[in-house]
Design a protein around this motif. Structure first.
Motif, PDB file in Angstrom:
ATOM      1  N   LEU A 196       0.843  -1.201   0.000  1.00  0.00           N
ATOM      2  CA  LEU A 196       0.000   0.000   0.000  1.00  0.00           C
ATOM      3  C   LEU A 196       0.876   1.248   0.000  1.00  0.00           C
ATOM      4  O   LEU A 196       0.632   2.203  -0.736  1.00  0.00           O
ATOM      5  CB  LEU A 196      -0.915  -0.018   1.229  1.00  0.00           C
ATOM      6  CG  LEU A 196      -1.884   1.151   1.355  1.00  0.00           C
ATOM      7  CD1 LEU A 196      -2.989   1.043   0.327  1.00  0.00           C
ATOM      8  CD2 LEU A 196      -2.474   1.222   2.753  1.00  0.00           C
ATOM      9  N   ARG A 197       1.933   1.196   0.816  1.00  0.00           N
ATOM     10  CA  ARG A 197       2.827   2.362   0.889  1.00  0.00           C
ATOM     11  C   ARG A 197       3.597   2.545  -0.421  1.00  0.00           C
ATOM     12  O   ARG A 197       3.780   3.678  -0.877  1.00  0.00           O
ATOM     13  CB  ARG A 197       3.791   2.208   2.064  1.00  0.00           C
ATOM     14  CG  ARG A 197       3.086   2.371   3.404  1.00  0.00           C
ATOM     15  CD  ARG A 197       4.086   2.570   4.519  1.00  0.00           C
ATOM     16  NE  ARG A 197       4.673   1.312   4.943  1.00  0.00           N
ATOM     17  CZ  ARG A 197       4.198   0.575   5.946  1.00  0.00           C
ATOM     18  NH1 ARG A 197       3.136   0.988   6.614  1.00  0.00           N
ATOM     19  NH2 ARG A 197       4.778  -0.540   6.291  1.00  0.00           N
ATOM     20  N   ARG A 199       2.547   1.693  -3.415  1.00  0.00           N
ATOM     21  CA  ARG A 199       1.626   2.223  -4.429  1.00  0.00           C
ATOM     22  C   ARG A 199       1.289   3.680  -4.158  1.00  0.00           C
ATOM     23  O   ARG A 199       1.215   4.502  -5.079  1.00  0.00           O
ATOM     24  CB  ARG A 199       0.353   1.375  -4.469  1.00  0.00           C
ATOM     25  CG  ARG A 199       0.589   0.000  -5.091  1.00  0.00           C
ATOM     26  CD  ARG A 199      -0.713  -0.773  -5.259  1.00  0.00           C
ATOM     27  NE  ARG A 199      -1.272  -1.186  -3.986  1.00  0.00           N
ATOM     28  CZ  ARG A 199      -2.503  -0.883  -3.585  1.00  0.00           C
ATOM     29  NH1 ARG A 199      -3.302  -0.178  -4.357  1.00  0.00           N
ATOM     30  NH2 ARG A 199      -2.932  -1.292  -2.417  1.00  0.00           N
ATOM     31  N   ALA A 200       1.068   4.018  -2.882  1.00  0.00           N
ATOM     32  CA  ALA A 200       0.750   5.416  -2.551  1.00  0.00           C
ATOM     33  C   ALA A 200       1.901   6.322  -2.960  1.00  0.00           C
ATOM     34  O   ALA A 200       1.692   7.412  -3.505  1.00  0.00           O
ATOM     35  CB  ALA A 200       0.471   5.544  -1.053  1.00  0.00           C
ATOM     36  N   LEU A 203       1.775   6.869  -6.674  1.00  0.00           N
ATOM     37  CA  LEU A 203       0.665   7.683  -7.169  1.00  0.00           C
ATOM     38  C   LEU A 203       0.787   9.139  -6.738  1.00  0.00           C
ATOM     39  O   LEU A 203       0.467  10.048  -7.497  1.00  0.00           O
ATOM     40  CB  LEU A 203      -0.672   7.115  -6.662  1.00  0.00           C
ATOM     41  CG  LEU A 203      -1.086   5.785  -7.297  1.00  0.00           C
ATOM     42  CD1 LEU A 203      -2.233   5.167  -6.525  1.00  0.00           C
ATOM     43  CD2 LEU A 203      -1.477   5.984  -8.755  1.00  0.00           C
ATOM     44  N   ASN A 204       1.202   9.384  -5.514  1.00  0.00           N
ATOM     45  CA  ASN A 204       1.311  10.762  -5.036  1.00  0.00           C
ATOM     46  C   ASN A 204       2.349  10.836  -3.917  1.00  0.00           C
ATOM     47  O   ASN A 204       2.011  10.711  -2.742  1.00  0.00           O
ATOM     48  CB  ASN A 204      -0.054  11.269  -4.538  1.00  0.00           C
ATOM     49  CG  ASN A 204      -0.002  12.740  -4.148  1.00  0.00           C
ATOM     50  OD1 ASN A 204       1.071  13.314  -3.981  1.00  0.00           O
ATOM     51  ND2 ASN A 204      -1.161  13.344  -3.988  1.00  0.00           N
ATOM     52  N   ASN A 206       3.872  13.270  -2.623  1.00  0.00           N
ATOM     53  CA  ASN A 206       3.635  14.332  -1.629  1.00  0.00           C
ATOM     54  C   ASN A 206       2.697  13.860  -0.541  1.00  0.00           C
ATOM     55  O   ASN A 206       2.962  14.015   0.650  1.00  0.00           O
ATOM     56  CB  ASN A 206       3.031  15.562  -2.307  1.00  0.00           C
ATOM     57  CG  ASN A 206       4.034  16.269  -3.169  1.00  0.00           C
ATOM     58  OD1 ASN A 206       5.194  16.411  -2.787  1.00  0.00           O
ATOM     59  ND2 ASN A 206       3.616  16.692  -4.353  1.00  0.00           N
ATOM     60  N   ALA A 207       1.556  13.294  -0.961  1.00  0.00           N
ATOM     61  CA  ALA A 207       0.587  12.829   0.020  1.00  0.00           C
ATOM     62  C   ALA A 207       1.179  11.711   0.855  1.00  0.00           C
ATOM     63  O   ALA A 207       0.931  11.623   2.059  1.00  0.00           O
ATOM     64  CB  ALA A 207      -0.693  12.358  -0.671  1.00  0.00           C
ATOM     65  N   ARG A 209       4.274  11.362   1.715  1.00  0.00           N
ATOM     66  CA  ARG A 209       5.171  11.960   2.694  1.00  0.00           C
ATOM     67  C   ARG A 209       4.372  12.550   3.848  1.00  0.00           C
ATOM     68  O   ARG A 209       4.698  12.372   5.008  1.00  0.00           O
ATOM     69  CB  ARG A 209       6.016  13.046   2.020  1.00  0.00           C
ATOM     70  CG  ARG A 209       7.120  13.589   2.877  1.00  0.00           C
ATOM     71  CD  ARG A 209       8.045  14.499   2.084  1.00  0.00           C
ATOM     72  NE  ARG A 209       8.878  13.773   1.170  1.00  0.00           N
ATOM     73  CZ  ARG A 209       8.858  13.928  -0.157  1.00  0.00           C
ATOM     74  NH1 ARG A 209       8.035  14.803  -0.698  1.00  0.00           N
ATOM     75  NH2 ARG A 209       9.645  13.227  -0.913  1.00  0.00           N
ATOM     76  N   ILE A 213       4.804   8.418   5.430  1.00  0.00           N
ATOM     77  CA  ILE A 213       5.545   7.361   4.745  1.00  0.00           C
ATOM     78  C   ILE A 213       6.924   7.893   4.384  1.00  0.00           C
ATOM     79  O   ILE A 213       7.045   9.022   3.894  1.00  0.00           O
ATOM     80  CB  ILE A 213       4.785   6.923   3.474  1.00  0.00           C
ATOM     81  CG1 ILE A 213       3.451   6.284   3.867  1.00  0.00           C
ATOM     82  CG2 ILE A 213       5.624   5.959   2.639  1.00  0.00           C
ATOM     83  CD1 ILE A 213       2.525   6.016   2.701  1.00  0.00           C
TER      84      ILE A 213
END
Lengths: 320, 417
Positions: A196-197, A199-200, A203-204, A206-207, A209, A213
């Motif tokens: 999940l981390r 993929r996140a 994808l983004n 900034n979000a 961080r 993460i």
């Protein structure tokens, strides 16, 4: 569902364009298609060759899929494949397991050179991984002409590896490992918090961080896993198919992994189907060369068409 | 000269300009002061004819030029080419002709900007704003409007700008200067108009007023005491004009206090992963991930935070801004962190969503969390905070009680105390 349709269209476009471009050289599209079909899946032997080509493509495809999912542009599959083969050969005296483990470690380490340069000096991994490919190619060339040259000393190639993968009906055991790897990759990406981390972050970032993460760690981890998969591909190719190293050992499998992963829309399980398609394409193209005198290079042409078609659809989607 | 009478303008749900009348005469420099969102820029865009008012009338004599806060320049072209874009019709030309014309234009404005062949991309921010000014002045406007021109200038460049403004006014044009920097306003303007909440609150000649009076007019209502302040935990508000180091502070705390709940200022860029589902976004901080459990958790959060969504598997990017913010709140607050850093948590939210966010922060404080609220909304700071600190050019003021802050916050924000 839409993504699946796009992938099918891309694959179909590759086949159709391939068939009709053959017509330019005076061949009927239908006869070309039937040559490709019979050469890739038309006989037990053809099917086995297709599967043999698909195994390294599946692993390099997974390598690219994992990296791209995490937003890491690892174009270095070719180099990681080569160092995987080198490490597997050197470690082959210690048995199959040690040999393949060495291949994965070497691929991961080679890829991590690029993530280290990215994290400490912000060097774009697109460039560094490509440059590391050239480095690996020359490392291989030097090895097979120098320290690892066969004892007979006749050709620029190594001696046979000490071990070989067992075979089942003309196909080596690597196919089981590759299938297990794609299930593992799927499980990792979609069934774990680590995935999940990853993929996140892809994808983004900034979000990711802001959600606490550690983005740099994700990048390093994705690169290492990706490199391990490509290295494993090299190790399996050595122990299952070539049994020795020579200058053209990688044969473009690292680069082809990009097309495989893109056609699979970066999904680990879809990568199985995608690698079979490209495996069949490569095998069928070989048959074209023998039967119709058309260069086997058309397989590369097919990959290009697939990627271009996908890009066109990607843009159509982005424009709306 | 411009003559505005009973102008109103509604943007979205807010009345940006509310029955404002204003005259600016030829030869006069008028400063338009006020906080962010007071309606200054909207009013001047109406005056310049860029947008239409909903009600009221605009009378302009001659041309009005509005120099924007952000640059409207083509980075890949040279100074001369950028000038040619605004000052020439279509005809065949050469680089040499364009550059010769450009240096004539620049000279005619009396502003110093050397070497018209340089690319805009290579210019300093100050030089870019000079080029914007040259573009406007070269059109010989009878009204020149400058929107926050000094925010990017060095003190020397500011002095030069004021000299140009005075000369333009002396030559007979009307000049409007939008700013929230009060010392500058007092230095250059003949007359000062203060706006707040879309209305003109105060108006006076520059010689009849001072920084303190203007600051109080700008900020308004700060003597009001918040009624239902949280008691158990502490809420500290960091207030200031945007761009004084708030973003840097929030990012520093994000990296240093990893166990805290962080609500980022830019929720679409930093808050959510648009392509992921609500369930996935909520799980980003979780130690473990199980799709089924995550969906159940998301369902609970959707109910608890009244997130308007079709379900846990809806893409977070498809939610409205307020509901995205609720997803972020649910992720950051539901773990009951001991510390919460919230940056502009209600920016762009409607009244109901704003109220909801405030309730959540208050109840987190009541449950014992210490909260740092970074906001440019003073009403929000005074409504929630026990302690207020002002940030100005990256430095924090001493902690103030709300009643101390009521008298001092305006001048601290303007950097005059």
């Amino acid at each position: 569902m839409r993504r699946f349709a796009v992938a099918v269209i891309a694959a179909a476009a590759a086949i159709v364009l391939l068939a009709f471009s053959g017509a330019l050289f005076g061949h009927s599209p239908w006869s070309l298609l039937s040559i490709v079909a019979s050469g890739s899946v038309g006989s037990r032997f053809a099917l086995a060759s297709t599967l043999l080509k698909s195994v390294p493509l599946l692993l390099t495809g997974l390598s690219v899929a994992i990296a791209f999912r995490a937003g890491v542009w690892n174009i270095g599959g070719e180099g990681q494949f080569i160092v995987g083969g080198l490490a597997a050969l050197v470690a082959s005296r210690f048995g199959i397991v040690a040999s393949l483990a060495a291949a994965m470690l070497a691929g991961a380490a080679w890829a991590s050179i690029a993530s280290a340069m990215r994290l400490w000096r912000n060097a774009p991994e697109v460039l560094t991984t490509i440059l590391l490919n050239f480095t690996a190619i020359h490392l291989l060339g030097w090895s097979v002409n120098g320290p690892l040259r066969e004892h007979a000393g006749q050709y620029p190639q190594t001696d046979l590896a000490h071990v070989a993968l067992p075979e089942i009906g003309g196909v080596h055991f690597g196919i089981v490992i590759a299938l297990a790897a794609s299930v593992f990759a799927w499980w990792l990406l979609y069934r774990t918090a680590a995935g999940l981390r990853l993929r996140a972050t892809g994808l983004n970032p900034n979000a990711a961080r802001w959600a606490g993460i550690r983005v740099g760690a994700q990048l390093a981890r994705a690169m290492a896993i990706s490199g391990a998969a490509a290295g494993l591909a090299g190790g399996i190719e050595l122990l299952g198919v070539t049994h020795r190293l020579f200058e053209r050992f990688a044969a473009g499998y690292g680069y082809s992994g990009i097309a495989v992963a893109l056609l699979a829309q970066l999904h680990p399980l879809a990568t199985i189907a995608s690698s079979l398609f490209f495996g069949a394409l490569v095998t069928g193209a070989g048959e074209l060369q023998r039967a119709a005198g058309i260069s086997a290079g058309v397989a590369t042409f097919g990959q290009a068409v697939v990627i271009l078609t996908l890009i066109v659809f990607e843009h159509v989607r982005a424009d709306r | 000269m411009i003559h505005l009478s009973h102008i109103t303008k509604t943007l979205g749900a807010t009345r940006a300009v509310d029955d404002v009348s204003l005259d600016v005469r030829n030869g006069e420099i008028v400063a338009l002061a006020g906080e962010n969102g007071a309606g200054k820029t909207t009013l001047m865009r109406i005056a310049a004819g860029e947008i239409d008012a909903d009600g009221g009338s605009v009378n302009r004599e001659g041309r009005a030029e509005l120099v924007h806060q952000h640059f409207l320049l083509v980075d890949a072209l040279s100074i001369a080419e950028n000038l040619a874009l605004t000052h020439r019709g279509f005809r065949f030309t050469t680089r040499r002709i364009i550059e010769r014309e450009a240096s004539a234009i620049i000279e005619s404005t009396g502003i110093e900007l050397r070497d018209g062949s340089r690319l805009v991309a290579e210019l300093s921010v100050g030089e870019r704003s000079k080029l914007e000014l040259i573009k406007a002045i070269a059109r010989k406007p009878s009204t020149l409007i400058l929107d926050e021109p000094t925010s990017v200038l060095t003190p020397n460049e500011t002095t030069e700008l004021f000299r140009v403004m005075r000369r333009i006014a002396a030559e007979g044009a009307a000049v409007v200067f939008i700013s929230h920097k009060l010392p500058e306003v007092l230095e250059v303007a003949d007359r000062i108009v203060v706006m707040r909440g879309g209305r003109v609150i105060a108006e006076s000649a520059a010689r009849d007023t001072n920084v303190r009076d203007l600051a109080n007019a700008m900020v308004g209502r700060i003597t009001e005491q918040p009624s239902d302040r949280a008691t158990a935990g502490r809420i500290t508000a960091i207030v200031g004009v945007a761009g004084n180091g708030q973003a840097e502070l929030a990012a520093k705390l994000r990296d240093e206090e990893r166990d805290a709940g962080h609500i980022p200022e830019d929720r679409t860029r930093d808050g959510i992963v648009a392509e992921m589902t609500i369930a996935e976004n909520l799980a980003l901080k979780a130690k473990r991930w199980n799709a089924r459990e995550a969906a159940r958790h998301a369902e609970r959060m959707i109910a608890l935070y009244s997130i308007r969504a079709s379900g846990p598997l809806q893409r977070a990017g498809d939610l409205s801004g307020g509901n995205q913010q609720k997803v972020i709140l649910a992720r950051e607050l539901d773990r009951k962190p001991k510390r919460i850093v919230a940056a502009e948590p209600t920016r762009g939210l409607d009244i109901e969503a704003t109220r909801f966010v405030h309730e959540q922060l208050r109840s987190a404080a009541v449950e014992g969390a210490s909260i740092l609220l970074i906001t440019s909304d003073l009403d929000e700071a005074f409504a929630l905070a026990d302690t207020i600190q002002v940030i100005y050019r990256g430095r924090l003021s001493d902690p103030l009680t709300p009643s101390e802050a009521a008298t001092r916050v305006a001048s601290l924000m303007a950097g005059v105390a």
